[in-house]
Enzyme design. Structure first.
Site, PDB file in Angstrom:
ATOM      1  N   GLY A  13       0.823  -1.215   0.000  1.00  0.00           N
ATOM      2  CA  GLY A  13       0.000   0.000   0.000  1.00  0.00           C
ATOM      3  C   GLY A  13       0.856   1.265   0.000  1.00  0.00           C
ATOM      4  N   ASN A  38      -6.141  -3.089  -2.303  1.00  0.00           N
ATOM      5  CA  ASN A  38      -5.994  -1.675  -2.681  1.00  0.00           C
ATOM      6  C   ASN A  38      -4.570  -1.358  -3.148  1.00  0.00           C
ATOM      7  N   LYS A  87      -9.512   2.329   4.673  1.00  0.00           N
ATOM      8  CA  LYS A  87      -9.233   3.660   5.222  1.00  0.00           C
ATOM      9  C   LYS A  87     -10.165   4.779   4.748  1.00  0.00           C
ATOM     10  N   SER A 127      -4.423   6.971  13.811  1.00  0.00           N
ATOM     11  CA  SER A 127      -4.693   8.171  13.032  1.00  0.00           C
ATOM     12  C   SER A 127      -5.041   9.324  13.955  1.00  0.00           C
ATOM     13  N   TYR A 151     -14.662   4.181  10.673  1.00  0.00           N
ATOM     14  CA  TYR A 151     -13.224   4.067  10.416  1.00  0.00           C
ATOM     15  C   TYR A 151     -12.440   4.495  11.659  1.00  0.00           C
ATOM     16  N   LYS A 155      -9.862   2.430  14.548  1.00  0.00           N
ATOM     17  CA  LYS A 155      -8.510   2.824  14.989  1.00  0.00           C
ATOM     18  C   LYS A 155      -8.460   2.860  16.512  1.00  0.00           C
ATOM     19  N   TYR A 179      -1.005   9.071  12.817  1.00  0.00           N
ATOM     20  CA  TYR A 179      -0.551   9.850  11.665  1.00  0.00           C
ATOM     21  C   TYR A 179      -1.436  11.065  11.478  1.00  0.00           C
ATOM     22  N   PHE A 180      -0.818  12.157  11.055  1.00  0.00           N
ATOM     23  CA  PHE A 180      -1.606  13.313  10.632  1.00  0.00           C
ATOM     24  C   PHE A 180      -1.915  13.115   9.145  1.00  0.00           C
ATOM     25  N   ASN A 181      -1.679  14.060   8.255  1.00  0.00           N
ATOM     26  CA  ASN A 181      -2.142  13.864   6.867  1.00  0.00           C
ATOM     27  C   ASN A 181      -0.985  13.515   5.938  1.00  0.00           C
ATOM     28  N   LEU A 202      -7.486  15.782  -0.043  1.00  0.00           N
ATOM     29  CA  LEU A 202      -7.148  17.027  -0.742  1.00  0.00           C
ATOM     30  C   LEU A 202      -6.063  16.872  -1.812  1.00  0.00           C
ATOM     31  N   ARG A 294     -17.754  20.547   4.287  1.00  0.00           N
ATOM     32  CA  ARG A 294     -18.012  19.106   4.181  1.00  0.00           C
ATOM     33  C   ARG A 294     -18.421  18.588   5.567  1.00  0.00           C
TER      34      ARG A 294
HETATM   35  P1  NAD Z   1      -3.473   1.746   1.505  1.00  0.00           P
HETATM   36  O1  NAD Z   1      -4.876   1.373   1.194  1.00  0.00           O
HETATM   37  O2  NAD Z   1      -2.637   2.296   0.424  1.00  0.00           O
HETATM   38  O3  NAD Z   1      -2.714   0.491   2.150  1.00  0.00           O
HETATM   39  C1  NAD Z   1      -3.351  -0.466   2.917  1.00  0.00           C
HETATM   40  C2  NAD Z   1      -2.994  -1.826   2.332  1.00  0.00           C
HETATM   41  O4  NAD Z   1      -3.644  -2.838   3.114  1.00  0.00           O
HETATM   42  C3  NAD Z   1      -3.484  -1.994   0.891  1.00  0.00           C
HETATM   43  O5  NAD Z   1      -2.400  -2.401   0.076  1.00  0.00           O
HETATM   44  C4  NAD Z   1      -4.547  -3.094   0.975  1.00  0.00           C
HETATM   45  O6  NAD Z   1      -4.558  -3.919  -0.165  1.00  0.00           O
HETATM   46  C5  NAD Z   1      -4.128  -3.838   2.232  1.00  0.00           C
HETATM   47  N1  NAD Z   1      -5.226  -4.518   2.916  1.00  0.00           N
HETATM   48  C6  NAD Z   1      -6.456  -4.063   3.221  1.00  0.00           C
HETATM   49  N2  NAD Z   1      -7.159  -5.012   3.857  1.00  0.00           N
HETATM   50  C7  NAD Z   1      -6.357  -6.103   3.970  1.00  0.00           C
HETATM   51  C8  NAD Z   1      -6.516  -7.402   4.517  1.00  0.00           C
HETATM   52  N3  NAD Z   1      -7.671  -7.789   5.071  1.00  0.00           N
HETATM   53  N4  NAD Z   1      -5.482  -8.263   4.462  1.00  0.00           N
HETATM   54  C9  NAD Z   1      -4.304  -7.910   3.877  1.00  0.00           C
HETATM   55  N5  NAD Z   1      -4.112  -6.695   3.333  1.00  0.00           N
HETATM   56  C10 NAD Z   1      -5.116  -5.790   3.380  1.00  0.00           C
HETATM   57  O7  NAD Z   1      -3.522   2.764   2.752  1.00  0.00           O
HETATM   58  P2  NAD Z   1      -2.391   3.659   3.395  1.00  0.00           P
HETATM   59  O8  NAD Z   1      -2.701   5.068   3.120  1.00  0.00           O
HETATM   60  O9  NAD Z   1      -1.061   3.132   3.054  1.00  0.00           O
HETATM   61  O10 NAD Z   1      -2.706   3.409   4.931  1.00  0.00           O
HETATM   62  C11 NAD Z   1      -2.030   2.429   5.676  1.00  0.00           C
HETATM   63  C12 NAD Z   1      -2.585   2.418   7.096  1.00  0.00           C
HETATM   64  O11 NAD Z   1      -2.424   3.695   7.679  1.00  0.00           O
HETATM   65  C13 NAD Z   1      -4.070   2.099   7.166  1.00  0.00           C
HETATM   66  O12 NAD Z   1      -4.298   1.289   8.312  1.00  0.00           O
HETATM   67  C14 NAD Z   1      -4.705   3.437   7.340  1.00  0.00           C
HETATM   68  O13 NAD Z   1      -5.936   3.373   8.018  1.00  0.00           O
HETATM   69  C15 NAD Z   1      -3.666   4.164   8.183  1.00  0.00           C
HETATM   70  N6  NAD Z   1      -3.731   5.611   8.041  1.00  0.00           N
HETATM   71  C16 NAD Z   1      -3.676   6.160   6.800  1.00  0.00           C
HETATM   72  C17 NAD Z   1      -3.769   7.544   6.667  1.00  0.00           C
HETATM   73  C18 NAD Z   1      -3.743   8.181   5.296  1.00  0.00           C
HETATM   74  O14 NAD Z   1      -4.141   9.320   5.174  1.00  0.00           O
HETATM   75  N7  NAD Z   1      -3.270   7.516   4.263  1.00  0.00           N
HETATM   76  C19 NAD Z   1      -3.909   8.356   7.800  1.00  0.00           C
HETATM   77  C20 NAD Z   1      -3.933   7.755   9.049  1.00  0.00           C
HETATM   78  C21 NAD Z   1      -3.849   6.379   9.160  1.00  0.00           C
HETATM   79  C1  UD1 Z   2      -9.339  12.735   6.270  1.00  0.00           C
HETATM   80  C2  UD1 Z   2     -10.191  11.808   7.108  1.00  0.00           C
HETATM   81  C3  UD1 Z   2      -9.422  11.385   8.353  1.00  0.00           C
HETATM   82  C4  UD1 Z   2      -8.081  10.777   7.949  1.00  0.00           C
HETATM   83  C5  UD1 Z   2      -7.329  11.827   7.126  1.00  0.00           C
HETATM   84  C6  UD1 Z   2      -5.986  11.353   6.656  1.00  0.00           C
HETATM   85  C7  UD1 Z   2     -12.474  12.593   6.616  1.00  0.00           C
HETATM   86  C8  UD1 Z   2     -13.692  13.260   7.158  1.00  0.00           C
HETATM   87  N1  UD1 Z   2     -11.423  12.500   7.459  1.00  0.00           N
HETATM   88  O1  UD1 Z   2      -9.063  13.858   7.040  1.00  0.00           O
HETATM   89  O2  UD1 Z   2     -10.153  10.451   9.086  1.00  0.00           O
HETATM   90  O3  UD1 Z   2      -7.354  10.451   9.110  1.00  0.00           O
HETATM   91  O4  UD1 Z   2      -8.115  12.134   5.964  1.00  0.00           O
HETATM   92  O5  UD1 Z   2      -6.164  10.391   5.659  1.00  0.00           O
HETATM   93  O6  UD1 Z   2     -12.442  12.140   5.488  1.00  0.00           O
HETATM   94  N2  UD1 Z   2     -10.635  19.485   1.198  1.00  0.00           N
HETATM   95  C9  UD1 Z   2     -11.195  20.319   0.242  1.00  0.00           C
HETATM   96  N3  UD1 Z   2     -11.529  19.771  -0.968  1.00  0.00           N
HETATM   97  C10 UD1 Z   2     -11.337  18.447  -1.270  1.00  0.00           C
HETATM   98  C11 UD1 Z   2     -10.761  17.612  -0.274  1.00  0.00           C
HETATM   99  C12 UD1 Z   2     -10.432  18.165   0.949  1.00  0.00           C
HETATM  100  O7  UD1 Z   2     -11.382  21.504   0.479  1.00  0.00           O
HETATM  101  O8  UD1 Z   2     -11.677  18.026  -2.380  1.00  0.00           O
HETATM  102  C13 UD1 Z   2     -10.234  20.068   2.500  1.00  0.00           C
HETATM  103  C14 UD1 Z   2     -10.963  19.483   3.690  1.00  0.00           C
HETATM  104  O9  UD1 Z   2     -12.132  20.185   3.949  1.00  0.00           O
HETATM  105  C15 UD1 Z   2      -9.899  19.638   4.804  1.00  0.00           C
HETATM  106  C16 UD1 Z   2      -8.569  19.481   4.049  1.00  0.00           C
HETATM  107  O10 UD1 Z   2      -8.864  19.759   2.689  1.00  0.00           O
HETATM  108  O11 UD1 Z   2      -9.952  20.926   5.355  1.00  0.00           O
HETATM  109  C17 UD1 Z   2      -7.960  18.092   4.164  1.00  0.00           C
HETATM  110  O12 UD1 Z   2      -8.923  17.126   3.771  1.00  0.00           O
HETATM  111  P1  UD1 Z   2      -8.564  15.567   3.597  1.00  0.00           P
HETATM  112  O13 UD1 Z   2      -7.368  15.426   2.739  1.00  0.00           O
HETATM  113  O14 UD1 Z   2      -9.797  14.870   3.184  1.00  0.00           O
HETATM  114  O15 UD1 Z   2      -8.116  15.118   5.058  1.00  0.00           O
HETATM  115  P2  UD1 Z   2      -8.883  15.283   6.459  1.00  0.00           P
HETATM  116  O16 UD1 Z   2     -10.220  15.859   6.293  1.00  0.00           O
HETATM  117  O17 UD1 Z   2      -7.943  15.954   7.382  1.00  0.00           O
END
Ligand code: NAD
Ligand code: UD1
Length: 339
Positions: A13, A38, A87, A127, A151, A155, A179-181, A202, A294
């Site tokens: 991922g 994914n 996610k 998260s 979701y 977590k 994690y933040f964003n 975003l 939103r």
């Molecule tokens: P991603 O979807 O790119 O990666 C997740 C991976 O897990 C994918 O490759 C998917 O195929 C695999 N997966 C899902 N379900 C599975 C299962 N049952 N068995 C085996 N594999 C499985 O997501 P990411 O952005 O890399 O996120 C990784 C982790 O970090 C997730 O747990 C997510 O919730 C967490 N996280 C992500 C963000 C973000 O913004 N990306 C923010 C905070 C936390």
């Molecule tokens: C989202 C998730 C959060 C997750 C985080 C990181 C929601 C409600 N929350 O947070 O659980 O931990 O991603 O993956 O989905 N924005 C726009 N236009 C867009 C998209 C976003 O204006 O098309 C704005 C949003 O209003 C926000 C900022 O951009 O202010 C960031 O948005 P986004 O990237 O979706 O992340 P979070 O909302 O922080």
């Protein structure tokens, strides 16, 4: 010194693939596990292009407990970094049971198999969503937690489950990384985020406006109490985040206990700040329209990063311009994702 072996669930991922690279470059032996729901197996070739080595890979679902047992039977695993999960916040509201099954039952399977195998060191992907709508910023790890969607609940439940596991057996070492964003991509342009369908987040959305696949950015509200009225978040380069996992796994291998740690930069950027940084990166003006807020969004969210600095000796290095530059480079090189 003998190499430590780390199992990375969700290893193909977005964050997992960058973490595999960082682990391999730091001298760890990596085993990636993913059900490819994914992500694409081609990611493993991309990791090889960067590191010179293709990590050992299991196409296994964490819901398949016997499959997990096989992985532990065939390898000596020192620690697990657990990324595998679903996610998408909006989707989790539509199909909560699917989220609970995958993110909770799947994780419980993994923890059970780890316990049976005597592997008691885990780094878990939590998260900043567990802070709900924080009373103030920057957010510290001891702020109250709450969730507003399934979701987020998965977590928080995982955090609680792992805390209970530690209470029952003090041999465990548990790192709960909030994690933040995460945004950006590997500088090679070989690894990055490939959202399914139209992006909700975003930066992936802006990337598609920049490459012409989407017409304009919809800015969700400009009446928040923030400097320009748009939402403020703590965007962190995915490579910084991956490096945070290296520090966390090293710490976990040397200490028992449970630690909750923010991984962010400590800096907040507004939606318009990010849009303008992306315009600089791609050299174009990007159209946008201001729309209503939103549902479920909060005004401001950024991390207090002191604990990560003190405990792990880790802090983020990349700034918002570098994050946008690397996102754009990846977008240009992979207009249709990773195949
Ligand atoms: P991603 O979807 O790119 O990666 C997740 C991976 O897990 C994918 O490759 C998917 O195929 C695999 N997966 C899902 N379900 C599975 C299962 N049952 N068995 C085996 N594999 C499985 O997501 P990411 O952005 O890399 O996120 C990784 C982790 O970090 C997730 O747990 C997510 O919730 C967490 N996280 C992500 C963000 C973000 O913004 N990306 C923010 C905070 C936390
Ligand atoms: C989202 C998730 C959060 C997750 C985080 C990181 C929601 C409600 N929350 O947070 O659980 O931990 O991603 O993956 O989905 N924005 C726009 N236009 C867009 C998209 C976003 O204006 O098309 C704005 C949003 O209003 C926000 C900022 O951009 O202010 C960031 O948005 P986004 O990237 O979706 O992340 P979070 O909302 O922080």
């Amino acid at each position: 010194m003998e190499k430590k072996t780390i199992l990375v669930t969700g290893g193909t991922g977005y964050i997992g693939s960058h973490t595999c690279v960082a682990l391999m470059q730091a001298g760890y032996e990596v085993i990636a596990l993913d059900n490819l729901y994914n992500s694409n197996e081609v990611v493993l070739d991309r990791i090889k292009e960067i590191t010179g080595e293709r990590p050992k890979f299991y196409q296994t679902d964490v819901l398949d407990k016997e499959g997990l047992r096989k992985v532990f039977a065939e390898n000596h695993i020192d620690a697990v970094i657990h990324f595998a999960g679903y996610k998408a916040v909006g989707e989790s509201v539509e199909i909560p049971l699917t989220y609970y099954e995958n993110n909770i039952s799947g994780s419980v399977n993994l923890y059970e198999v780890m316990k049976d195998a005597g592997c008691k060191t885990i780094v878990f992907s939590s998260s900043a969503t567990v802070y709900g709508d924080p009373a103030s910023v920057p957010i510290k790890e001891d702020f109250p937690v709450s969730t507003t969607n399934p979701y987020g609940t998965t977590k928080l439940f995982n955090e609680r489950i792992l805390e209970d596991v530690y209470t029952s057996d003090h041999e465990w070492s548990v790192m709960l990384l909030r994690y933040f964003n995460p945004i950006g991509a590997h500088k090679s342009g070989l690894l990055g985020e490939v959202p399914n369908g139209t992006p909700n987040n975003l930066v992936p959305y802006i990337a598609r406006v920049a490459n012409g696949q989407l017409e304009y950015l919809r800015v969700w509200g400009n009446d928040y109490k923030t400097p320009d009225g748009t939402g403020v978040r703590d965007y962190i380069h995915v490579v910084d985040l991956a490096n945070g996992h290296i520090s966390a796994v090293k710490y976990a291998l040397e200490h028992k206990g449970v630690e909750k740690i923010n991984l962010g930069t400590g800096k907040g950027y507004s939606v318009l700040d990010v849009l303008h940084a992306y315009e600089k990166a791609c050299g174009k003006t990007l159209p946008y329209k201001i729309l209503a807020r939103r549902a479920g969004d909060i005004a401001e969210c950024y991390a207090d990063t002191e604990k990560a600095k003190k405990l792990l000796g880790w802090q983020a290095q990349y700034d918002i311009d570098e994050m946008c530059r690397d996102s754009w480079n990846f977008t240009l090189k992979n207009p249709n994702g990773i195949h």
